[in-house]
Structures are given as C-alpha cells and as structure tokens.
Scaffold this motif. Structure first.
Motif, PDB file in Angstrom:
ATOM      1  N   GLN A 156       1.105  28.553  18.626  1.00 58.27           N
ATOM      2  CA  GLN A 156       0.950  27.085  18.607  1.00 58.27           C
ATOM      3  C   GLN A 156      -0.025  26.547  19.644  1.00 58.27           C
ATOM      4  OE1 GLN A 156       4.276  24.194  17.672  1.00 58.27           O
ATOM      5  NE2 GLN A 156       5.386  25.921  18.490  1.00 58.27           N
ATOM      6  N   ASP A 157      -0.211  27.273  20.746  1.00 57.24           N
ATOM      7  CA  ASP A 157      -1.098  26.774  21.803  1.00 57.24           C
ATOM      8  C   ASP A 157      -2.440  27.483  21.803  1.00 57.24           C
ATOM      9  OD1 ASP A 157       0.867  25.008  22.949  1.00 57.24           O
ATOM     10  OD2 ASP A 157       1.922  26.848  23.531  1.00 57.24           O
ATOM     11  N   GLY A 158      -2.620  28.427  20.889  1.00 63.20           N
ATOM     12  CA  GLY A 158      -3.840  29.210  20.889  1.00 63.20           C
ATOM     13  C   GLY A 158      -3.940  30.071  22.136  1.00 63.20           C
ATOM     14  N   GLU A 159      -2.806  30.327  22.774  1.00 61.03           N
ATOM     15  CA  GLU A 159      -2.804  31.094  24.027  1.00 61.03           C
ATOM     16  C   GLU A 159      -3.179  32.545  23.768  1.00 61.03           C
ATOM     17  OE1 GLU A 159       1.027  31.104  25.884  1.00 61.03           O
ATOM     18  OE2 GLU A 159       0.393  32.521  27.440  1.00 61.03           O
ATOM     19  N   GLU A 160      -4.015  33.101  24.664  1.00 63.18           N
ATOM     20  CA  GLU A 160      -4.371  34.510  24.552  1.00 63.18           C
ATOM     21  C   GLU A 160      -3.270  35.325  25.212  1.00 63.18           C
ATOM     22  OE1 GLU A 160      -8.625  35.284  25.249  1.00 63.18           O
ATOM     23  OE2 GLU A 160      -7.962  37.249  25.989  1.00 63.18           O
TER      24      GLU A 160
ATOM     25  N   PHE B  65      11.954  38.455  14.018  1.00 68.44           N
ATOM     26  CA  PHE B  65      11.176  37.363  13.439  1.00 68.44           C
ATOM     27  C   PHE B  65      11.394  37.265  11.935  1.00 68.44           C
ATOM     28  CE2 PHE B  65       7.288  35.735  11.414  1.00 68.44           C
ATOM     29  CZ  PHE B  65       7.445  34.421  11.808  1.00 68.44           C
ATOM     30  N   MET B  66      11.564  38.420  11.309  1.00 69.82           N
ATOM     31  CA  MET B  66      11.702  38.425   9.854  1.00 69.82           C
ATOM     32  C   MET B  66      12.916  37.623   9.408  1.00 69.82           C
ATOM     33  SD  MET B  66      10.601  41.330   7.404  1.00 69.82           S
ATOM     34  CE  MET B  66      11.958  42.403   7.018  1.00 69.82           C
ATOM     35  N   SER B  67      13.958  37.599  10.216  1.00 71.14           N
ATOM     36  CA  SER B  67      15.132  36.814   9.833  1.00 71.14           C
ATOM     37  C   SER B  67      14.771  35.334   9.784  1.00 71.14           C
ATOM     38  CB  SER B  67      16.279  37.063  10.799  1.00 71.14           C
ATOM     39  OG  SER B  67      15.889  36.684  12.106  1.00 71.14           O
ATOM     40  N   LYS B  68      13.895  34.898  10.687  1.00 72.85           N
ATOM     41  CA  LYS B  68      13.444  33.503  10.654  1.00 72.85           C
ATOM     42  C   LYS B  68      12.531  33.275   9.447  1.00 72.85           C
ATOM     43  CE  LYS B  68      13.804  32.879  15.599  1.00 72.85           C
ATOM     44  NZ  LYS B  68      14.377  31.582  15.938  1.00 72.85           N
ATOM     45  N   ASP B  69      11.653  34.246   9.188  1.00 72.98           N
ATOM     46  CA  ASP B  69      10.803  34.219   7.996  1.00 72.98           C
ATOM     47  C   ASP B  69      11.655  34.008   6.752  1.00 72.98           C
ATOM     48  OD1 ASP B  69       8.116  34.384   8.379  1.00 72.98           O
ATOM     49  OD2 ASP B  69       7.950  36.546   8.137  1.00 72.98           O
ATOM     50  N   MET B  70      12.717  34.812   6.669  1.00 76.44           N
ATOM     51  CA  MET B  70      13.538  34.774   5.451  1.00 76.44           C
ATOM     52  C   MET B  70      14.305  33.469   5.345  1.00 76.44           C
ATOM     53  SD  MET B  70      12.421  37.313   4.057  1.00 76.44           S
ATOM     54  CE  MET B  70      13.291  37.276   2.511  1.00 76.44           C
ATOM     55  N   PHE B  71      14.603  32.843   6.497  1.00 75.35           N
ATOM     56  CA  PHE B  71      15.243  31.527   6.447  1.00 75.35           C
ATOM     57  C   PHE B  71      14.301  30.523   5.765  1.00 75.35           C
ATOM     58  CE2 PHE B  71      15.815  27.282   8.275  1.00 75.35           C
ATOM     59  CZ  PHE B  71      17.104  27.020   7.822  1.00 75.35           C
ATOM     60  N   VAL B  72      13.028  30.514   6.179  1.00 79.10           N
ATOM     61  CA  VAL B  72      12.055  29.607   5.567  1.00 79.10           C
ATOM     62  C   VAL B  72      11.874  29.964   4.090  1.00 79.10           C
ATOM     63  CG1 VAL B  72       9.703  28.703   5.666  1.00 79.10           C
ATOM     64  CG2 VAL B  72      10.900  29.280   7.772  1.00 79.10           C
ATOM     65  N   VAL B  73      11.829  31.272   3.799  1.00 81.09           N
ATOM     66  CA  VAL B  73      11.709  31.707   2.403  1.00 81.09           C
ATOM     67  C   VAL B  73      12.876  31.162   1.575  1.00 81.09           C
ATOM     68  CG1 VAL B  73      11.847  33.723   0.875  1.00 81.09           C
ATOM     69  CG2 VAL B  73      10.348  33.774   2.866  1.00 81.09           C
TER      70      VAL B  73
ATOM     71  N   LYS C 260       6.902  36.965  26.207  1.00 82.23           N
ATOM     72  CA  LYS C 260       6.412  35.920  25.296  1.00 82.23           C
ATOM     73  C   LYS C 260       6.453  36.355  23.835  1.00 82.23           C
ATOM     74  CE  LYS C 260       3.325  33.729  28.575  1.00 82.23           C
ATOM     75  NZ  LYS C 260       1.955  33.643  29.073  1.00 82.23           N
ATOM     76  N   VAL C 261       6.950  37.584  23.595  1.00 76.88           N
ATOM     77  CA  VAL C 261       6.932  38.093  22.214  1.00 76.88           C
ATOM     78  C   VAL C 261       8.311  38.563  21.781  1.00 76.88           C
ATOM     79  CG1 VAL C 261       4.517  38.790  22.357  1.00 76.88           C
ATOM     80  CG2 VAL C 261       6.320  40.432  22.956  1.00 76.88           C
ATOM     81  N   ILE C 262       8.478  38.649  20.442  1.00 76.96           N
ATOM     82  CA  ILE C 262       9.668  39.288  19.882  1.00 76.96           C
ATOM     83  C   ILE C 262       9.228  40.299  18.830  1.00 76.96           C
ATOM     84  CG2 ILE C 262      11.264  37.380  20.299  1.00 76.96           C
ATOM     85  CD1 ILE C 262      10.869  36.585  17.338  1.00 76.96           C
TER      86      ILE C 262
ATOM     87  N   PRO D 211       4.437  36.347  18.684  1.00 77.12           N
ATOM     88  CA  PRO D 211       4.643  35.414  19.799  1.00 77.12           C
ATOM     89  C   PRO D 211       5.867  34.526  19.533  1.00 77.12           C
ATOM     90  CG  PRO D 211       2.407  35.236  18.903  1.00 77.12           C
ATOM     91  CD  PRO D 211       3.182  36.086  17.971  1.00 77.12           C
ATOM     92  N   LYS D 212       6.440  34.017  20.626  1.00 75.96           N
ATOM     93  CA  LYS D 212       7.629  33.171  20.470  1.00 75.96           C
ATOM     94  C   LYS D 212       7.256  31.725  20.141  1.00 75.96           C
ATOM     95  CE  LYS D 212      10.872  35.555  23.519  1.00 75.96           C
ATOM     96  NZ  LYS D 212      11.412  35.541  24.893  1.00 75.96           N
ATOM     97  N   ASN D 213       6.110  31.260  20.684  1.00 74.94           N
ATOM     98  CA  ASN D 213       5.800  29.837  20.506  1.00 74.94           C
ATOM     99  C   ASN D 213       5.050  29.581  19.196  1.00 74.94           C
ATOM    100  OD1 ASN D 213       3.643  31.247  21.549  1.00 74.94           O
ATOM    101  ND2 ASN D 213       2.716  29.440  22.493  1.00 74.94           N
ATOM    102  N   ILE D 214       5.813  29.739  18.114  1.00 74.32           N
ATOM    103  CA  ILE D 214       5.259  29.443  16.800  1.00 74.32           C
ATOM    104  C   ILE D 214       6.271  28.572  16.070  1.00 74.32           C
ATOM    105  CG2 ILE D 214       3.852  31.514  16.626  1.00 74.32           C
ATOM    106  CD1 ILE D 214       6.060  32.791  15.018  1.00 74.32           C
TER     107      ILE D 214
END
Lengths: 174, 404
Positions: free
Chosen positions: B222-226, B253-261, B245-247, B34-37
């Motif tokens: 983030q919103d618990g949206e189904e 998404f992994m590129s964002k993951d790796m930024f946090v990593v 609503k998804v990527i 999902p995008k809203n995380i």
C-alpha cells in the motif's frame, strides 16, 4: 576445440533444417486457412432485372454478401449528377444501382429509405445516395460495384462483362 | 542410479522422488507477502478462481455444443438450455463469469496503476498481465461467436473487417482470417478451435509467466515501500512475527485471499441465478442472418471503451486511435518517468491523471452503448481525445514529480 567446432557445425545444420521445416509448416498452416475451392467456386449469381419495380430495393445474395439492386425512377435519373450516372448499370432505358450492400466503414448493411432515395447505416450513422456514393462519414468510399456481366435483361454477378470493364477503365471502380 | 532410502510415509516417499517439500516451501510457505496490503491484493486469486470456473463450465458446454453453422444456435439455445439437465447452469455460469472476469481484470489493472505496481523490477508483471488481458479479450471474442446468433455474426463481421486496416484495403487478409468472403462454416470452426484449445493453452502459459514475474520482485504494498524480503523473512522465521513486515503466502495470506474470493462468489452466484440476463444480449437470441444487420451493433460492456475510441473518428484515424488504445497500456511502465513507487494520492499531478483516466474510461464505456447521435457523438469524441491526450501527457506529468 576441434570437438567444439564439430558440435557447432552439427548444431548449425540441425538448426538450419529445423528452420526450413518450420517455414514449410508455416506455409502449410497459412494455406490451410485459405478459403476452400468449394467456397470460391460457389460464386456466381444470376438475376433477372426485367421484373424489378422502380424505387424498390431488391437484395440478392452473392458470395454470402448482400447485393443491392435498385431500379431508379426516371425522376431520380433526371436529377442525378454525371458522377452518379457513371455508376448506373443501364439495361434498355432503365438505370439500375448494383452494388455490394455493405457499408464501406465496417461492413454493416445500410437500410434504403425510399422517401429520401438514400441509404442509412445503423451502425455508425453513415449515409449513401441512391448511386451508392457515400454522403456522410464514417464510410470513406462508395459502396463497391461487384464484377457483373449483362446477358439481355439478366445480370450475372461474379463475371467481368464489357460494361463492368468500361466502368473500371473510367475509374468508377477503384 | 541415485540412492533411495526406505520411506516412512507417503509424503516422504513423494519428497524423495518429487521434492514436494522444497516445492511447497518455495511456492507457498516461504513465499512472502507484505502485511500492509488490502483486499485489492486478492484480485489475482479471484481471477484464478474465475478462470477455473470458466474452464470447468466450458468443459460441460463442450460436450453438447455443435460447431456447425446449421446446428450451433440450436445446440446452445435448445439442447443445452432445454434438454441437458443443468445445461442452463453451465451456460449461465460461463456467460456471467466471462463478463465478470473483465470487471475483476479492470479492478486488478487499476489497482496496479494506482499503487505504481509496474515499476522498479515489476515491469514484466505488468507486461505479462497486459498479455493476459489481450488473450482474454481474444478468448471472449471467439467465445462470443459460438452461439451463432445475430450479435455473434455481426460482431464477427465488424471485428474481422478491422483487419483490412482501413484504406489499405487488405481484403485478402480478412478473407484469409474468415476462410470465406463472409463469416461462415470455416470461420465458426476456427474460432471454435481458438476458443476451446489454442487460446486457453496460451492463457494457462501466460498465467504461469505472470506468477513467475511476481516471484523475484514480490507483490507491491500500500505504501510502495521497498521491503528487504530476505531480512523480513528471517525475522519471521526466527519467531519475531509481529516485528516482521511479511507473512507466509500459504496458508496465512491465502486464507485472507479466500475470504475475499468467498465474498466475490456470493456476488457471482447471485448474478448467475438471478441476473444472468445482463450477460445475455437479447439480439443474440435471433439466429445469425447475413442479410440483416441489427439496428445497433455494440460489443459486450468490457469492450465498449475501446469501441468508443474507434467510433467518433473517420475510418483511418479511428483505426489508428483504436490501435493506440489497444497497445498503449503496455507502455505504462516506460511512460511513467517518475521513480516513485507510491499510491497515486501521494504523487501530485499523477493523482489527477489516474482519476481522470478512470472517469474517462467509464464515460467512454457509457457512450459506446448509446447510439452514435447528437450530443452522445460529441461526448464520445471528447472522451476519446481526452484518453489519447492523457497518455501523451503522462511522461511530462511524471517527469518532474517530486520524490516521495
């Protein structure tokens, strides 16, 4: 159908034998983790009590555990209760505390305080009197008296002598 | 035999034999996020990377470590630290990662609790995650035995004594676990085996299971949206990327993951090079001595909260409370009776429950480190009772929660 019942039967036979083998393996695994005979056999310690000084704690080692041996002063003996005296190992006129020096809460070694005649465990604050009886929680029971046998002034740890058996009968050793 | 055409590239050759394109599609390109995380959703990747670091640094330590009561201490503190070139690096990386991994696990867990990511099909994600937590705890404990210092020995003594289960006095069980009357050679050997082989195998299997449980319900948001992932994925593949609503998981998404990593690794290596001492208890630099208890025995920081639940009570109730604390998190999906999947801030009383639990566990952690005297004992006792009370209250609090 006939084929299926045969296949089912073979499946059950296979499953049964596999379960049996599994149980055997579990048993072997359990026994593999048991203490080794050499560990068990190394378990006798002899200590000469005649050299002990009053109110000075001696720590001996028996089966890897610390053993507290404390010669009580006549004043300490005079002041103590019947319950406490029942735990004393008596050699001649001398009264000794002999116990496994591990707190019965979680197995730390309490320290002896000669001025207060008691033991204090640093881990969780438990206290024992000079007879090894718990006086302040968390320890739930007195320090354990190991199996012992008296030979003159020598004490043999790991063997049950008549004095130990008497204590056991009197219910001093749980 | 199946029919094979001549392949025009290595990729095609592999695809014919291993279906790598399908694999890549299922596991990466069309695994939808999902995008809203927010950045908290990257903690799983941070954990995976940290586990990788532990594995690699562990392999290097394993080449010089001696699992022998006479040699273990020196093999760590002399051979690895002074003789082996860069031995200190592997040790500090291993010790710091072992400590930090629990910080991230706790963040990961509390993120899940805050956003309700354990409900409506996500129960198994939570349970497999808790199994990982327990296995990581066992892994950390068994690893802590290996340097065979004073804290190793006495932590080993205290923790294995727990298995006598208080007044049940199952001393035979304790001796069986140790293979001796006290921690000795057999004990060190078997915990070595657990630490370097059996538990890592279990952890790897559980990580696989944890990923598997995520696949069908997908990650929460983030919103618990189904989210209807099929419909949103279709939009995305049709080119309506903005509307969807998804990527993709990879590489988007992994590129964002790796930024946090990357941010995490800066913090991690800062600790490894300049503050490794926080993961090195000075008492453990004395060799194990079975006849001398250190004045204070305390676990590493990540076990302090559950240790403090054990400590203020008498022996048997303490053990029961401790056991309760170990297993109660497993029951979270079933104790939370509300059907709401939403952040705690929108869930009324649950909001207070969440923050109380978090603060209470921090209080327990601080008290667990302090000596059990005077006011600290009292605060510890209150915090332990509050912890149990919070869990008992949870079903009642959530039962009448208004639908969001």
């Amino acid at each position: 159908m006939a084929d299926n019942s045969r296949r089912d039967f073979m499946g059950k036979v296979f499953g049964g034998w596999a379960a049996l083998g599994g149980l055997g393996a579990l048993y072997a695994a359990k026994k593999t983790w048991d203490p080794l005979p050499s560990v068990k056999a190394a378990g006798f310690t002899r200590v000469d009590l005649s050299a002990a000084e009053p109110n000075v704690l001696n720590v001996e080692k028996w089966r890897g555990k610390p053993i507290f041996i404390l010669k009580k002063t006549p004043e300490m003996v005079a002041k103590q209760s019947k319950e406490e005296t029942a735990r004393d190992v008596i050699v001649g006129k001398d009264h000794f505390l002999v116990c496994i020096g591990l707190c019965t809460h979680l197995g730390c070694i309490p320290a002896y305080r000669p001025d207060k005649h008691d033991f204090k465990c640093a881990c969780h604050g438990g206290e024992f009197d000079a007879s090894g009886i718990n006086t302040l929680p968390p320890p739930p029971s007195p320090m354990v008296i190991p199996p012992f046998k008296l030979e003159g002034t020598t004490i043999v740890l790991g063997e049950e002598g008549p004095e130990y058996k008497k204590m056991k009968e009197a219910g001093v050793i749980a | 035999m199946a029919h094979f055409e001549k392949a025009n590239s290595l990729e095609e050759w592999l695809d014919q034999r291993l279906a790598i394109k399908t694999l890549r599609r299922v596991l990466a390109e069309e695994y939808w996020i999902p995008k809203n995380i927010n950045f908290l959703w990257a903690m799983g990747m941070v954990l995976a990377v940290t586990f990788g670091i532990l594995l690699v640094s562990g392999i290097f330590l394993l080449m010089y470590y001696q699992p022998n009561v006479k040699l273990a201490f020196d093999s760590v503190n002399y051979t690895i630290m002074k003789e082996v070139e860069f031995g200190w690096l592997w040790r500090h990386m291993h010790a710091v990662a072992a400590s930090v991994v629990f910080l991230i696990i706790y963040i990961h867990m509390f993120t899940g609790i805050y956003y309700g990511s354990y409900k409506k099909g996500r129960e198994l994600i939570w349970i497999s995650g808790m199994l990982l937590f327990v296995t990581f705890s066992a892994e950390a404990f068994s690893g802590y035995m290996l340097p065979w210092g004073q804290m190793s020995y006495w932590a080993g003594m205290v923790i294995t004594n727990l298995f006598s289960l208080g007044s049940l006095e199952l001393n035979g069980l304790v001796e069986w676990i140790r293979g001796d009357y006290v921690p000795g050679q057999a004990f060190l050997d078997r915990f070595f085996m657990l630490h370097v082989l059996l538990l890592p195998l279990v952890i790897m299997a559980l990580i696989g299971l944890h990923f598997g449980t995520l696949r069908i319900p997908h990650v929460n948001n983030q919103d618990g949206e189904e989210i209807d992932f099929d419909a949103e994925a279709k939009k995305y593949l049709e080119g309506k990327k903005k509307e969807s609503k998804v990527i993709r998981f990879a590489n988007d998404f992994m590129s964002k993951d790796m930024f946090v990593v990357s941010i995490f690794l800066i913090f991690y290596f800062y600790l490894v090079f300049w503050h490794f001492d926080f993961a090195m208890d000075p008492i453990n630099f004395d060799p194990a001595d079975g006849l001398k208890t250190p004045p204070h025995i305390y676990p590493e920081w990540y076990f302090l909260w559950s240790y403090e639940i054990l400590r203020p009570f008498p022996k048997d109730p303490g053990l029961v409370a401790f056991g309760f604390a170990q297993v109660i998190f497993f029951a979270l999906p079933f104790l939370d009776k509300s059907p709401n999947v939403a952040p705690a801030s929108r869930r009324g009383t649950f909001k207070y429950w969440f923050w109380l639990l978090l603060v209470d566990m921090i209080v327990l952690t601080v008290m667990g480190k302090l000596p059990p005297q005077g006011i600290y004992s009292t605060i510890g006792l209150v915090a332990a009772v509050v912890f149990i009370g919070l869990w008992v209250a949870l079903p009642f609090i959530t039962k009448n929660e208004k639908a969001v």
